[in-house]
Design a protein around this motif. Structure first.
Motif, PDB file in Angstrom:
ATOM      1  N   ASN A 160       1.014  -1.265   0.147  1.00 47.62           N
ATOM      2  CA  ASN A 160       0.056  -0.066  -0.006  1.00 47.62           C
ATOM      3  C   ASN A 160       0.917   1.338  -0.010  1.00 47.62           C
ATOM      4  N   ASP A 161       1.109   1.914  -0.990  1.00 46.76           N
ATOM      5  CA  ASP A 161       1.854   3.073  -1.429  1.00 46.76           C
ATOM      6  C   ASP A 161       1.282   4.174  -0.405  1.00 46.76           C
ATOM      7  N   SER A 162       0.085   4.399  -0.272  1.00 46.27           N
ATOM      8  CA  SER A 162      -0.418   5.587   0.755  1.00 46.27           C
ATOM      9  C   SER A 162      -0.180   5.154   2.009  1.00 46.27           C
ATOM     10  N   LYS A 163      -0.237   4.085   2.533  1.00 44.17           N
ATOM     11  CA  LYS A 163       0.296   3.851   3.934  1.00 44.17           C
ATOM     12  C   LYS A 163       1.799   3.520   4.267  1.00 44.17           C
ATOM     13  N   GLY A 164       2.480   2.997   3.234  1.00 38.67           N
ATOM     14  CA  GLY A 164       3.774   2.871   3.210  1.00 38.67           C
ATOM     15  C   GLY A 164       4.283   1.533   3.907  1.00 38.67           C
TER      16      GLY A 164
ATOM     17  N   HIS B 239       8.186  -2.143   5.361  1.00 41.57           N
ATOM     18  CA  HIS B 239       7.782  -0.846   5.560  1.00 41.57           C
ATOM     19  C   HIS B 239       8.464  -0.159   4.588  1.00 41.57           C
ATOM     20  N   VAL B 240       8.014   1.109   4.309  1.00 44.49           N
ATOM     21  CA  VAL B 240       8.679   2.004   3.109  1.00 44.49           C
ATOM     22  C   VAL B 240      10.302   2.206   3.752  1.00 44.49           C
ATOM     23  N   ASN B 241      10.390   2.641   4.972  1.00 50.02           N
ATOM     24  CA  ASN B 241      11.627   2.762   5.479  1.00 50.02           C
ATOM     25  C   ASN B 241      12.666   1.777   5.121  1.00 50.02           C
ATOM     26  N   GLY B 242      12.209   0.550   4.942  1.00 54.82           N
ATOM     27  CA  GLY B 242      13.133  -0.528   4.849  1.00 54.82           C
ATOM     28  C   GLY B 242      13.590  -0.729   3.271  1.00 54.82           C
TER      29      GLY B 242
ATOM     30  N   PRO C 210      11.434   2.073  -4.898  1.00 56.04           N
ATOM     31  CA  PRO C 210      10.263   1.885  -4.994  1.00 56.04           C
ATOM     32  C   PRO C 210       9.806   0.139  -5.651  1.00 56.04           C
ATOM     33  N   ILE C 211       8.649  -0.302  -4.771  1.00 61.82           N
ATOM     34  CA  ILE C 211       8.269  -1.435  -5.233  1.00 61.82           C
ATOM     35  C   ILE C 211       6.817  -1.347  -5.416  1.00 61.82           C
ATOM     36  N   GLN C 212       6.260  -2.518  -6.220  1.00 60.61           N
ATOM     37  CA  GLN C 212       4.702  -2.607  -6.508  1.00 60.61           C
ATOM     38  C   GLN C 212       4.638  -4.070  -6.067  1.00 60.61           C
ATOM     39  N   GLU C 213       3.298  -4.513  -6.234  1.00 59.48           N
ATOM     40  CA  GLU C 213       2.690  -5.804  -5.807  1.00 59.48           C
ATOM     41  C   GLU C 213       3.243  -6.500  -7.287  1.00 59.48           C
ATOM     42  N   GLY C 214       3.512  -7.937  -6.855  1.00 55.16           N
ATOM     43  CA  GLY C 214       3.972  -8.789  -7.941  1.00 55.16           C
ATOM     44  C   GLY C 214       5.295  -8.628  -8.234  1.00 55.16           C
TER      45      GLY C 214
ATOM     46  N   ARG D 293      15.121  -4.754  -2.603  1.00 58.46           N
ATOM     47  CA  ARG D 293      15.610  -4.176  -3.642  1.00 58.46           C
ATOM     48  C   ARG D 293      14.864  -5.074  -4.670  1.00 58.46           C
ATOM     49  N   VAL D 294      14.311  -4.382  -5.908  1.00 53.73           N
ATOM     50  CA  VAL D 294      13.891  -5.014  -7.064  1.00 53.73           C
ATOM     51  C   VAL D 294      14.677  -5.866  -7.821  1.00 53.73           C
TER      52      VAL D 294
END
Length: 150
Positions: free
Chosen positions: A96-100, A116-119, A123-127, A147-148
């Motif tokens: 969830n990008d909005s909640k991070g 968490h977005v701090n880790g 940027p990542i996405q589902e899948g 990392r992707v």
């Protein structure tokens, strides 16, 4: 002179009550007469060496396997220590990008780890297929340095 307080309906109710009591006694006597009467032996159950319930008592002449008391583990078995520094791979199952925050399913074991977005390092996405390290968090293991993988 006063009349009797026993009315017809009261007499009928009393007759029905007495009739039910007699029927109940008859049924009770019938059950006693037809009972097999095995007593305690009929109700006894035994547990075999595998933990299954049976109606036959164990054979006292049967060969028994010796078990060392020190080999018995009581409670939860100790967990093997995992290498926390090794990079793991997995797939982002929810983010969830909005909640991070989100979750990553590790490849092979399908364990879920919180991220968490701090880790994140990017940027990542589902899948997305990702590589990550684990870190002990307040409520369990968290994925860090995510990392992707392309």
């Amino acid at each position: 002179m006063a009349r009797s307080q026993n009315t017809f309906q009261k007499k009928e109710r009393e007759k029905k009550r007495l009739q039910k009591r007699k029927e109940k006694e008859m049924k009770k006597e019938e059950r006693r007469a037809n009972a097999s009467g095995g007593g305690l032996d009929e109700m006894m159950a035994y547990v075999d060496e595998f933990g299954n319930i049976t109606d036959t008592p164990p054979d006292p002449l049967a060969k028994k396997k010796e078990v060392k008391a020190s080999s018995i583990e009581i409670g939860v078995p100790k967990q093997e220590k995992e290498d926390m520094t090794a990079e793991r791979r997995g797939k982002v199952s929810f983010f969830n990008d909005s909640k991070g925050y989100g979750f990553i399913n590790q490849d092979g074991t399908q364990e879920r780890f919180f991220v968490h977005v701090n880790g994140l390092t990017e940027p990542i996405q589902e899948g997305d297929k990702v590589g990550f390290l684990l870190e002990k968090g307040m409520k369990g293991m968290n994925a860090v340095s995510v990392r992707v993988i392309r």
